[in-house]
Design a protein around this motif. Structure first.
Motif, PDB file in Angstrom:
ATOM      1  N   UNK A  51       3.401  -0.028  -5.865  1.00  0.00           N
ATOM      2  CA  UNK A  51       3.496  -0.245  -7.306  1.00  0.00           C
ATOM      3  C   UNK A  51       3.784   1.021  -8.094  1.00  0.00           C
ATOM      4  N   UNK A  52       3.547   2.179  -7.497  1.00  0.00           N
ATOM      5  CA  UNK A  52       3.830   3.458  -8.172  1.00  0.00           C
ATOM      6  C   UNK A  52       5.280   3.893  -7.964  1.00  0.00           C
ATOM      7  N   UNK A  53       6.076   3.043  -7.317  1.00  0.00           N
ATOM      8  CA  UNK A  53       7.500   3.342  -7.087  1.00  0.00           C
ATOM      9  C   UNK A  53       7.714   4.681  -6.398  1.00  0.00           C
ATOM     10  N   UNK A  54       6.895   4.967  -5.410  1.00  0.00           N
ATOM     11  CA  UNK A  54       7.081   6.191  -4.639  1.00  0.00           C
ATOM     12  C   UNK A  54       8.305   6.022  -3.748  1.00  0.00           C
ATOM     13  N   UNK A  55       9.115   7.036  -3.683  1.00  0.00           N
ATOM     14  CA  UNK A  55      10.300   6.962  -2.830  1.00  0.00           C
ATOM     15  C   UNK A  55       9.877   6.860  -1.374  1.00  0.00           C
ATOM     16  N   UNK A  56       9.020   7.759  -0.945  1.00  0.00           N
ATOM     17  CA  UNK A  56       8.491   7.731   0.414  1.00  0.00           C
ATOM     18  C   UNK A  56       7.012   8.072   0.366  1.00  0.00           C
ATOM     19  N   UNK A  57       6.284   7.550   1.319  1.00  0.00           N
ATOM     20  CA  UNK A  57       4.870   7.896   1.441  1.00  0.00           C
ATOM     21  C   UNK A  57       4.388   7.541   2.833  1.00  0.00           C
ATOM     22  N   UNK A  58       3.207   8.030   3.178  1.00  0.00           N
ATOM     23  CA  UNK A  58       2.601   7.802   4.482  1.00  0.00           C
ATOM     24  C   UNK A  58       1.325   7.003   4.308  1.00  0.00           C
ATOM     25  N   UNK A  59       1.097   6.050   5.212  1.00  0.00           N
ATOM     26  CA  UNK A  59      -0.145   5.286   5.229  1.00  0.00           C
ATOM     27  C   UNK A  59      -0.803   5.513   6.581  1.00  0.00           C
ATOM     28  N   UNK A  60      -2.071   5.913   6.566  1.00  0.00           N
ATOM     29  CA  UNK A  60      -2.840   6.119   7.786  1.00  0.00           C
ATOM     30  C   UNK A  60      -3.867   5.009   7.920  1.00  0.00           C
ATOM     31  N   UNK A  61      -3.921   4.372   9.076  1.00  0.00           N
ATOM     32  CA  UNK A  61      -4.914   3.332   9.346  1.00  0.00           C
ATOM     33  C   UNK A  61      -5.525   3.585  10.715  1.00  0.00           C
ATOM     34  N   UNK A  62      -6.725   3.020  10.937  1.00  0.00           N
ATOM     35  CA  UNK A  62      -7.419   3.292  12.195  1.00  0.00           C
ATOM     36  C   UNK A  62      -7.780   2.048  12.991  1.00  0.00           C
ATOM     37  N   UNK A  63      -7.415   0.874  12.513  1.00  0.00           N
ATOM     38  CA  UNK A  63      -7.737  -0.328  13.286  1.00  0.00           C
ATOM     39  C   UNK A  63      -6.475  -1.150  13.529  1.00  0.00           C
ATOM     40  N   UNK A  64      -6.453  -1.865  14.648  1.00  0.00           N
ATOM     41  CA  UNK A  64      -5.296  -2.727  14.921  1.00  0.00           C
ATOM     42  C   UNK A  64      -5.094  -3.789  13.842  1.00  0.00           C
ATOM     43  N   UNK A  65      -6.172  -4.297  13.273  1.00  0.00           N
ATOM     44  CA  UNK A  65      -6.057  -5.311  12.227  1.00  0.00           C
ATOM     45  C   UNK A  65      -5.392  -4.727  10.988  1.00  0.00           C
ATOM     46  N   UNK A  84      -3.457  -2.114  10.915  1.00  0.00           N
ATOM     47  CA  UNK A  84      -2.065  -1.826  11.297  1.00  0.00           C
ATOM     48  C   UNK A  84      -1.202  -3.077  11.154  1.00  0.00           C
ATOM     49  N   UNK A  85      -1.680  -4.179  11.685  1.00  0.00           N
ATOM     50  CA  UNK A  85      -0.912  -5.422  11.631  1.00  0.00           C
ATOM     51  C   UNK A  85      -0.730  -5.919  10.201  1.00  0.00           C
ATOM     52  N   UNK A  86      -1.778  -5.822   9.389  1.00  0.00           N
ATOM     53  CA  UNK A  86      -1.700  -6.318   8.013  1.00  0.00           C
ATOM     54  C   UNK A  86      -0.800  -5.457   7.136  1.00  0.00           C
ATOM     55  N   UNK A  87      -0.864  -4.144   7.289  1.00  0.00           N
ATOM     56  CA  UNK A  87       0.023  -3.258   6.526  1.00  0.00           C
ATOM     57  C   UNK A  87       1.467  -3.466   6.979  1.00  0.00           C
ATOM     58  N   UNK A  88       1.669  -3.639   8.277  1.00  0.00           N
ATOM     59  CA  UNK A  88       3.004  -3.928   8.803  1.00  0.00           C
ATOM     60  C   UNK A  88       3.572  -5.186   8.149  1.00  0.00           C
TER      61      UNK A  88
END
Length: 72
Positions: free
Chosen positions: A26-40, A42-46
């Motif tokens: 929503x902040x219209x970032x051109x690029x950014x990184x998301x760090x997650x630590x659980x398979x769930x 990971x799957x949901x962000x994917x």
């Protein structure tokens, strides 16, 4: 916000990683990184990134996962 923005959602339970990713989108970032630590998280962000049509790459980083989200 710069291209070096990191959304650190490690250790958070869903839906928090998805909500934080949605906020970054929503902040219209051109690029950014998301760090997650659980398979769930990971799957949901994917699924979120695919549903909004954002290009991204996913890398395993030790015990965590790193999404590199590209410009639309």
């Amino acid at each position: 916000m710069s291209a070096s923005t990191i959304v650190d959602a490690r250790g958070l339970s869903c839906p928090e990683p998805v909500l934080l990713t949605q906020q970054a989108l929503g902040r219209d970032l051109a690029t950014f990184t998301v760090l997650v630590s659980s398979p769930t998280a990971r799957d949901n962000v994917d699924r979120l990134l695919q549903s909004v049509g954002r290009r991204f790459s996913l890398e395993a980083d030790s015990e965590d996962w790193r999404f590199l989200v590209e410009a639309p």
